[in-house]
Design a protein around this motif. Structure first.
Motif, mmCIF file in Angstrom:
data_model
loop_
_atom_site.group_PDB
_atom_site.id
_atom_site.type_symbol
_atom_site.label_atom_id
_atom_site.label_comp_id
_atom_site.label_asym_id
_atom_site.label_seq_id
_atom_site.Cartn_x
_atom_site.Cartn_y
_atom_site.Cartn_z
ATOM 1 N N LYS A 180 45.455 31.169 38.774
ATOM 2 C CA LYS A 180 45.499 29.744 38.402
ATOM 3 C C LYS A 180 45.251 28.349 38.821
ATOM 4 N N THR A 181 45.699 28.664 40.465
ATOM 5 C CA THR A 181 46.240 28.063 40.861
ATOM 6 C C THR A 181 44.226 28.521 41.410
ATOM 7 N N HIS A 182 43.659 28.832 41.605
ATOM 8 C CA HIS A 182 42.316 28.652 42.376
ATOM 9 C C HIS A 182 41.176 29.184 41.285
ATOM 10 N N LEU A 183 40.950 28.700 40.610
ATOM 11 C CA LEU A 183 40.036 29.259 39.190
ATOM 12 C C LEU A 183 38.884 29.527 39.340
ATOM 13 N N SER A 184 38.794 27.514 40.108
ATOM 14 C CA SER A 184 37.446 27.579 40.214
ATOM 15 C C SER A 184 36.842 28.011 41.324
ATOM 16 N N GLU A 185 37.563 27.816 42.523
ATOM 17 C CA GLU A 185 36.697 29.168 42.904
ATOM 18 C C GLU A 185 36.450 30.593 42.317
ATOM 19 N N LEU A 186 37.121 31.308 42.202
ATOM 20 C CA LEU A 186 37.206 32.432 41.849
ATOM 21 C C LEU A 186 35.893 32.676 40.163
ATOM 22 N N LEU A 187 35.223 31.413 39.366
ATOM 23 C CA LEU A 187 34.813 31.695 39.064
ATOM 24 C C LEU A 187 33.336 31.301 39.657
ATOM 25 N N ALA A 188 33.629 30.447 40.937
ATOM 26 C CA ALA A 188 32.233 30.638 42.042
ATOM 27 C C ALA A 188 31.324 31.852 42.101
ATOM 28 N N LYS A 189 32.224 32.609 42.715
ATOM 29 C CA LYS A 189 32.490 33.750 42.719
ATOM 30 C C LYS A 189 31.607 34.853 42.408
ATOM 31 N N VAL A 190 32.544 34.468 40.117
ATOM 32 C CA VAL A 190 31.346 35.210 39.781
ATOM 33 C C VAL A 190 30.511 34.740 39.463
ATOM 34 N N GLU A 191 29.915 33.330 39.435
ATOM 35 C CA GLU A 191 29.156 33.469 39.411
ATOM 36 C C GLU A 191 27.590 33.654 40.388
ATOM 37 N N ALA A 192 28.600 34.000 41.329
ATOM 38 C CA ALA A 192 27.577 34.248 42.766
ATOM 39 C C ALA A 192 27.026 35.964 42.527
ATOM 40 N N GLY A 193 27.608 37.006 42.143
ATOM 41 C CA GLY A 193 27.786 37.942 41.140
ATOM 42 C C GLY A 193 29.153 38.660 41.721
ATOM 43 N N GLU A 194 30.083 38.607 41.447
ATOM 44 C CA GLU A 194 31.083 39.026 42.120
ATOM 45 C C GLU A 194 31.491 39.439 40.724
ATOM 46 N N GLU A 195 32.880 40.541 40.489
ATOM 47 C CA GLU A 195 33.733 40.162 40.424
ATOM 48 C C GLU A 195 34.863 39.855 40.108
ATOM 49 N N VAL A 196 36.163 39.849 39.052
ATOM 50 C CA VAL A 196 36.942 39.501 39.403
ATOM 51 C C VAL A 196 38.132 40.255 38.254
ATOM 52 N N ILE A 197 38.664 40.805 39.342
ATOM 53 C CA ILE A 197 40.021 41.063 38.332
ATOM 54 C C ILE A 197 41.477 40.910 38.639
ATOM 55 N N ILE A 198 41.809 40.021 37.989
ATOM 56 C CA ILE A 198 43.217 39.464 37.489
ATOM 57 C C ILE A 198 44.293 40.904 36.824
ATOM 58 N N SER A 199 45.303 40.975 37.758
ATOM 59 C CA SER A 199 46.711 41.225 37.249
ATOM 60 C C SER A 199 47.840 40.848 37.150
ATOM 61 N N ARG A 200 48.677 41.445 36.627
ATOM 62 C CA ARG A 200 50.282 41.098 35.821
ATOM 63 C C ARG A 200 50.852 41.727 37.071
ATOM 64 N N GLY A 201 51.104 41.398 38.537
ATOM 65 C CA GLY A 201 52.106 42.292 38.653
ATOM 66 C C GLY A 201 51.329 43.567 39.740
ATOM 67 N N ASN A 202 50.880 44.620 39.815
ATOM 68 C CA ASN A 202 50.067 45.815 39.721
ATOM 69 C C ASN A 202 48.972 46.272 39.003
ATOM 70 N N THR A 203 49.057 45.737 37.743
ATOM 71 C CA THR A 203 48.415 46.555 36.990
ATOM 72 C C THR A 203 47.923 45.079 36.709
ATOM 73 N N PRO A 204 46.292 46.195 36.403
ATOM 74 C CA PRO A 204 45.346 45.053 35.981
ATOM 75 C C PRO A 204 45.073 44.385 34.803
ATOM 76 N N ILE A 205 44.987 43.122 34.182
ATOM 77 C CA ILE A 205 45.062 42.655 32.893
ATOM 78 C C ILE A 205 43.454 41.987 32.623
ATOM 79 N N ALA A 206 42.893 41.461 33.390
ATOM 80 C CA ALA A 206 41.343 40.986 32.886
ATOM 81 C C ALA A 206 40.473 41.453 34.056
ATOM 82 N N ARG A 207 39.310 41.331 33.239
ATOM 83 C CA ARG A 207 38.237 41.192 34.083
ATOM 84 C C ARG A 207 37.711 40.104 33.770
#
Length: 80
Positions: free
Chosen positions: A11-38
């Protein structure tokens, strides 16, 4: 390369994460230690700029190629 973040950080760094995604990286978002979104980039077949950016991002993670390595690749399989 895959980046892993927790929901609050995403939530705090969404713009930075989207820039990484645009550059070809993948971002995994987790709640605690459980991955919930990619987050991953939507591929456009005719988007040359996106392809070039993806190649540059991938190449930036590699070690520079030396002239000796290039000569070895050129001469590989040759018989003298």
């Amino acid at each position: 390369m895959t980046v892993k973040v927790k929901v609050g950080e995403a939530k705090t760094h969404l713009s930075e994460l989207l820039a990484k995604v645009e550059a070809g990286e993948e971002v995994i978002i987790s709640r605690g230690n459980t991955p919930i979104a990619r987050l991953s980039r939507i591929r456009r077949e005719n988007d040359i700029d996106a392809v070039i950016a993806e190649i540059k991002a991938m190449r930036s993670t590699l070690q520079p190629t030396t002239q000796a390595e290039i000569r070895e690749w050129r001469d590989e399989g040759r018989r003298y």
